[in-house]
Design a protein around this motif. Structure first.
Motif, short mmCIF file in Angstrom:
data_model
loop_
_atom_site.label_atom_id
_atom_site.label_comp_id
_atom_site.label_asym_id
_atom_site.label_seq_id
_atom_site.Cartn_x
_atom_site.Cartn_y
_atom_site.Cartn_z
N VAL A 1 0.84 -1.21 0.00
CA VAL A 1 0.00 0.00 0.00
C VAL A 1 0.87 1.25 0.00
CG1 VAL A 1 -1.84 1.26 1.17
CG2 VAL A 1 -1.85 -1.24 1.18
N ARG A 2 1.96 1.23 0.78
CA ARG A 2 2.82 2.41 0.80
C ARG A 2 3.47 2.64 -0.56
NH1 ARG A 2 7.17 3.44 5.52
NH2 ARG A 2 5.22 3.10 6.68
N SER A 3 3.93 1.57 -1.18
CA SER A 3 4.54 1.69 -2.50
C SER A 3 3.53 2.22 -3.52
CB SER A 3 5.08 0.32 -2.96
OG SER A 3 5.59 0.40 -4.26
N PHE A 4 2.30 1.74 -3.45
CA PHE A 4 1.27 2.20 -4.38
C PHE A 4 1.01 3.70 -4.19
CE2 PHE A 4 -2.98 2.90 -6.02
CZ PHE A 4 -3.00 2.13 -7.17
N CYS A 5 0.92 4.13 -2.94
CA CYS A 5 0.69 5.55 -2.67
C CYS A 5 1.84 6.40 -3.22
CB CYS A 5 0.53 5.79 -1.17
SG CYS A 5 -1.02 5.18 -0.46
N GLU A 6 3.05 5.96 -2.94
CA GLU A 6 4.22 6.73 -3.35
C GLU A 6 4.38 6.78 -4.87
OE1 GLU A 6 6.99 5.93 0.63
OE2 GLU A 6 7.36 4.82 -1.23
N ASN A 7 4.12 5.66 -5.55
CA ASN A 7 4.38 5.56 -6.98
C ASN A 7 3.19 5.89 -7.87
OD1 ASN A 7 7.10 4.65 -6.59
ND2 ASN A 7 6.30 2.63 -6.09
N ARG B 1 -3.75 2.99 7.60
CA ARG B 1 -2.66 3.86 8.04
C ARG B 1 -1.82 4.31 6.85
NH1 ARG B 1 1.81 1.28 11.87
NH2 ARG B 1 2.60 0.62 9.84
N GLU B 2 -1.54 3.38 5.94
CA GLU B 2 -0.74 3.73 4.77
C GLU B 2 -1.53 4.60 3.79
OE1 GLU B 2 2.48 3.18 4.83
OE2 GLU B 2 2.03 2.30 6.79
N LEU B 3 -2.82 4.33 3.61
CA LEU B 3 -3.64 5.16 2.74
C LEU B 3 -3.78 6.58 3.28
CD1 LEU B 3 -6.50 2.79 1.53
CD2 LEU B 3 -4.52 3.60 0.24
N GLY B 4 -3.65 6.71 4.61
CA GLY B 4 -3.74 8.03 5.21
C GLY B 4 -2.63 8.97 4.77
N ARG B 5 -1.59 8.44 4.15
CA ARG B 5 -0.46 9.25 3.70
C ARG B 5 -0.81 10.11 2.49
NH1 ARG B 5 4.88 7.82 4.98
NH2 ARG B 5 5.05 6.28 6.66
N THR B 6 -1.87 9.77 1.77
CA THR B 6 -2.16 10.48 0.52
C THR B 6 -3.51 11.17 0.58
OG1 THR B 6 -2.10 10.25 -1.90
CG2 THR B 6 -3.25 8.54 -0.65
N SER B 7 -3.86 11.86 -0.49
CA SER B 7 -5.11 12.59 -0.58
C SER B 7 -6.31 11.65 -0.51
CB SER B 7 -5.13 13.36 -1.91
OG SER B 7 -6.43 13.80 -2.23
N MET B 8 -7.32 12.03 0.27
CA MET B 8 -8.51 11.20 0.38
C MET B 8 -9.29 11.18 -0.93
SD MET B 8 -9.97 11.61 4.24
CE MET B 8 -11.07 10.22 3.98
N VAL C 1 -2.60 8.71 11.81
CA VAL C 1 -1.22 8.29 12.10
C VAL C 1 -0.40 8.29 10.82
CG1 VAL C 1 0.23 6.37 12.86
CG2 VAL C 1 -1.83 6.96 14.14
N GLY C 2 -0.95 7.73 9.74
CA GLY C 2 -0.22 7.69 8.48
C GLY C 2 0.11 9.08 7.97
#
Length: 386
Positions: A16-22, A78-85, A254-255
């Motif tokens: 999930v983190r990789s998907f958000c970042e890339n 938590r990982e999805l929280g890193r990006t735009s909703m 948290v993310g």
């Protein structure tokens, strides 16, 4: 509680983190500029998530979902929280209240939502009834095998994307020792039903592109087969499936805080004043220390509340604590990050001001901080008979 992640959980986090970042970070500025996520972009995100087999991760496997337990799902959120909703909403997580669907309802609502063919939204809040759910005025009057709905809902998240809406309305009243109390029923309402309209909502400073909507019911006629659960059983459905959604808010806080904190650390290490990095100054370094401590504390509060649910333990107070602390922690972390950045933190060339704006709503939706404190204190005092 085992504090280490299983191989499957670590895979979920990494994926999930990789998907958000890339795949998602690169579109955030466009969403902010446009005030929306273009439909074709959202559909492309959904397609990729479906191909990865990560769509509907919160729905049990028996219905075709990912079947993640509460703890693993909290890690994903938590990982999805890193990006735009506005972008992450396309990583479909149908409301798990749809698991209450029975018979033909499963074919019409639950299974298409799991397959990504239909999108749902959840509607409770009204102009005069937010935290006071029993105060809702939207009412359904029974007419033979039908119900006729009238009233208004607002602040309904992503209803502009929804093919159908899960709606809670009053359907009667009963006398209690504390006076009359409304009976609540849950309905499944399709977009396009005569008398049902979804309109654009208010412009919010938080989560641009992730729209809230206004819904009106004007003699909207529904068949009794569209009742989700039992007639007058809305609170039972709500309490069975919905109260854990506060874990999602806490996890996403948290993310987002961790991403914001990473920016603060980088800036403190690179930005120089008076011949040295500003992180060398105690006024900045102590901020970082406090931020890291608070993020970790919120993280463990959140994961432990999810773990309690998986163990079959009562977790209502712990979930309220996680939602309360994580949302207020995010406000402090984003504010301190902006302070570390100084004037540049307020400029929209950087994402800091967005994190700061987005943080504000977390203390309001899915139960205000005041409601969470009420839940916590009531639980503590009930044990003493007070």
């Amino acid at each position: 509680m085992n504090f280490g992640l299983t191989d499957e959980q670590q895979m979920v986090v990494d994926t999930v983190r990789s998907f958000c970042e890339n795949e998602l970070y690169q579109h955030e500025a466009e969403v902010e500029r446009l005030g929306e996520c273009p439909r074709e972009l959202g559909e492309e995100i959904k397609r990729k998530v479906l191909e990865m087999g990560f769509y509907a991760p919160n729905i049990p496997e028996e219905f075709g979902g990912g079947g993640l337990d509460h703890l693993t799902f909290a890690l994903l959120e938590r990982e999805l929280g890193r990006t735009s909703m506005a972008l992450s909403v396309w990583w479909g997580r149908p409301s798990n209240i749809l698991c209450a669907c029975d018979g033909e309802q499963r074919e019409r609502y639950l299974l298409p939502a799991v397959r990504g063919e239909r999108f749902d939204a959840l509607a409770m809040t009204e102009p005069g009834a937010g935290s006071d759910v029993r105060g809702m005025k939207t009412f359904a009057r029974q007419d033979g095998d039908d119900f006729i709905l009238n009233g208004t809902k607002h602040f309904i998240s992503h209803a502009d994307l929804a093919d159908f809406v899960i709606v809670f309305v009053a359907t009667g009243e009963e006398e209690t020792p504390r006076g009359p109390k409304k009976k609540i029923t849950c309905f499944l309402v399709d977009r396009g039903t005569p008398g049902f309209e979804i309109r654009p909502g208010y412009k919010s400073v938080s989560h641009r592109g992730y729209h809230n909507c206004i819904m009106t019911f004007d003699d909207c006629r529904l068949h009794k087969s569209q009742v989700l659960g039992e007639l007058h059983g809305g609170f039972e459905v709500m309490n069975t499936w919905l109260y854990a959604t506060r874990i999602t808010v806490a996890a996403m806080c948290v993310g987002r805080a961790r991403r914001c904190f990473d920016l603060a650390v980088d800036w403190a290490a690179e930005r120089e004043q008076f011949g040295q990095p500003i992180g060398k100054f105690q006024g900045v370094s102590f901020k970082l220390a406090d931020m890291a401590t608070e993020i970790d504390a919120a993280d463990w509060l959140t994961l432990s509340s999810a773990w309690r649910l998986d163990q079959g333990l009562d977790a209502n107070r712990q979930i309220a604590q996680a939602k309360l602390y994580a949302s207020e922690m995010l406000a402090r972390v984003t504010d301190e990050t902006l302070q570390i950045y100084g004037g540049m933190g307020l400029m929209d060339e950087l994402p800091v001001e967005r994190f700061w704006r987005d943080a504000r709503v977390e203390r309001i939706w899915d139960g205000t901080s005041e409601i969470q404190r009420h839940i916590i204190s009531r639980d503590l005092l009930r044990a003493k008979g007070a």
